[in-house]
Design a protein around this motif. Sequence first.
Motif, PDB file in Angstrom:
ATOM      1  N   ARG A  52       0.835  -1.187   0.000  1.00  0.00           N
ATOM      2  CA  ARG A  52       0.000   0.000   0.000  1.00  0.00           C
ATOM      3  C   ARG A  52       0.876   1.245   0.000  1.00  0.00           C
ATOM      4  O   ARG A  52       1.991   1.228   0.507  1.00  0.00           O
ATOM      5  CB  ARG A  52      -0.921  -0.036   1.205  1.00  0.00           C
ATOM      6  CG  ARG A  52      -2.030  -1.052   1.005  1.00  0.00           C
ATOM      7  CD  ARG A  52      -2.613  -1.496   2.336  1.00  0.00           C
ATOM      8  NE  ARG A  52      -3.577  -2.541   2.195  1.00  0.00           N
ATOM      9  CZ  ARG A  52      -3.302  -3.799   1.907  1.00  0.00           C
ATOM     10  NH1 ARG A  52      -2.082  -4.177   1.683  1.00  0.00           N
ATOM     11  NH2 ARG A  52      -4.247  -4.700   1.827  1.00  0.00           N
ATOM     12  N   GLU A  53       0.355   2.303  -0.544  1.00  0.00           N
ATOM     13  CA  GLU A  53       1.100   3.556  -0.637  1.00  0.00           C
ATOM     14  C   GLU A  53       1.417   4.063   0.763  1.00  0.00           C
ATOM     15  O   GLU A  53       0.574   4.066   1.646  1.00  0.00           O
ATOM     16  CB  GLU A  53       0.274   4.593  -1.390  1.00  0.00           C
ATOM     17  CG  GLU A  53       1.069   5.813  -1.759  1.00  0.00           C
ATOM     18  CD  GLU A  53       0.289   6.759  -2.652  1.00  0.00           C
ATOM     19  OE1 GLU A  53       0.551   7.956  -2.562  1.00  0.00           O
ATOM     20  OE2 GLU A  53      -0.575   6.280  -3.402  1.00  0.00           O
ATOM     21  N   GLY A  54       2.671   4.469   0.961  1.00  0.00           N
ATOM     22  CA  GLY A  54       3.097   4.945   2.261  1.00  0.00           C
ATOM     23  C   GLY A  54       3.549   3.824   3.178  1.00  0.00           C
ATOM     24  O   GLY A  54       4.057   4.059   4.256  1.00  0.00           O
ATOM     25  N   GLU A  55       3.368   2.600   2.753  1.00  0.00           N
ATOM     26  CA  GLU A  55       3.751   1.443   3.559  1.00  0.00           C
ATOM     27  C   GLU A  55       5.051   0.889   2.999  1.00  0.00           C
ATOM     28  O   GLU A  55       5.195   0.722   1.794  1.00  0.00           O
ATOM     29  CB  GLU A  55       2.647   0.384   3.470  1.00  0.00           C
ATOM     30  CG  GLU A  55       2.776  -0.724   4.472  1.00  0.00           C
ATOM     31  CD  GLU A  55       1.584  -1.665   4.383  1.00  0.00           C
ATOM     32  OE1 GLU A  55       1.819  -2.837   4.117  1.00  0.00           O
ATOM     33  OE2 GLU A  55       0.444  -1.208   4.548  1.00  0.00           O
ATOM     34  N   ARG A  56       6.020   0.614   3.857  1.00  0.00           N
ATOM     35  CA  ARG A  56       7.306   0.119   3.391  1.00  0.00           C
ATOM     36  C   ARG A  56       7.438  -1.360   3.704  1.00  0.00           C
ATOM     37  O   ARG A  56       6.858  -1.867   4.658  1.00  0.00           O
ATOM     38  CB  ARG A  56       8.435   0.888   4.056  1.00  0.00           C
ATOM     39  CG  ARG A  56       8.412   2.329   3.634  1.00  0.00           C
ATOM     40  CD  ARG A  56       9.627   3.016   4.096  1.00  0.00           C
ATOM     41  NE  ARG A  56       9.558   4.405   3.662  1.00  0.00           N
ATOM     42  CZ  ARG A  56      10.608   5.141   3.482  1.00  0.00           C
ATOM     43  NH1 ARG A  56      11.803   4.662   3.686  1.00  0.00           N
ATOM     44  NH2 ARG A  56      10.485   6.387   3.099  1.00  0.00           N
ATOM     45  N   GLU A  57       8.246  -2.019   2.898  1.00  0.00           N
ATOM     46  CA  GLU A  57       8.485  -3.431   3.116  1.00  0.00           C
ATOM     47  C   GLU A  57       9.407  -3.612   4.311  1.00  0.00           C
ATOM     48  O   GLU A  57      10.111  -2.694   4.731  1.00  0.00           O
ATOM     49  CB  GLU A  57       9.104  -4.039   1.864  1.00  0.00           C
ATOM     50  CG  GLU A  57       8.167  -3.998   0.682  1.00  0.00           C
ATOM     51  CD  GLU A  57       8.805  -4.512  -0.587  1.00  0.00           C
ATOM     52  OE1 GLU A  57       9.878  -5.135  -0.517  1.00  0.00           O
ATOM     53  OE2 GLU A  57       8.228  -4.289  -1.657  1.00  0.00           O
ATOM     54  N   GLU A  58       9.414  -4.819   4.851  1.00  0.00           N
ATOM     55  CA  GLU A  58      10.145  -5.095   6.080  1.00  0.00           C
ATOM     56  C   GLU A  58      11.644  -4.831   5.941  1.00  0.00           C
ATOM     57  O   GLU A  58      12.272  -4.285   6.842  1.00  0.00           O
ATOM     58  CB  GLU A  58       9.916  -6.547   6.500  1.00  0.00           C
ATOM     59  CG  GLU A  58      10.593  -6.894   7.807  1.00  0.00           C
ATOM     60  CD  GLU A  58      10.366  -8.339   8.216  1.00  0.00           C
ATOM     61  OE1 GLU A  58      11.103  -8.806   9.092  1.00  0.00           O
ATOM     62  OE2 GLU A  58       9.480  -8.995   7.649  1.00  0.00           O
TER      63      GLU A  58
END
Length: 148
Positions: A52-58
């Motif tokens: 999702r936009e604004g969400e970063r991967e781990e």
Amino acid sequence: PNHDDHGEEEEEEGPAPVGAKKRTPTMSAAAVRAMAEHRAQELRAGEEYITREGEREEWMLKPGQHDLLQSIKSGNVMKSRTFQNKKVRGDGASSAPEGPIDPSVQAEVNAIIDKHNAARGPSLMDQHREQMLKKKKTVAGPSADGKN
């Protein structure tokens, strides 16, 4: 086709006139439900790959394993980064054959190279040089004689 006819097969574009019956394409409810279920399955299957936009991967959020203080204590803070222009392939050994080449093989290779060069013709640089030499000779020719 006659544009005055408003038959069942003719598709009209734009809004319907006031009081006219609007035709809508009909699909069975079962077909609509089947399409909706198929699309929902596609979305669920692809959901794990969507961020999702604004969400970063781990891996972007989790810090790395490098310990700066440990590297400072060890004394290897700055490493020498000298680059050497060495050929890696072949360990510097030449690619020339070990023994002498059979003269008949060498003659055949030379013949192939000559045929290739003859078929290819002179390079563009060679053609340009020749043209420039011809221009120089034609421009310098009359003045070289001293007769204008």
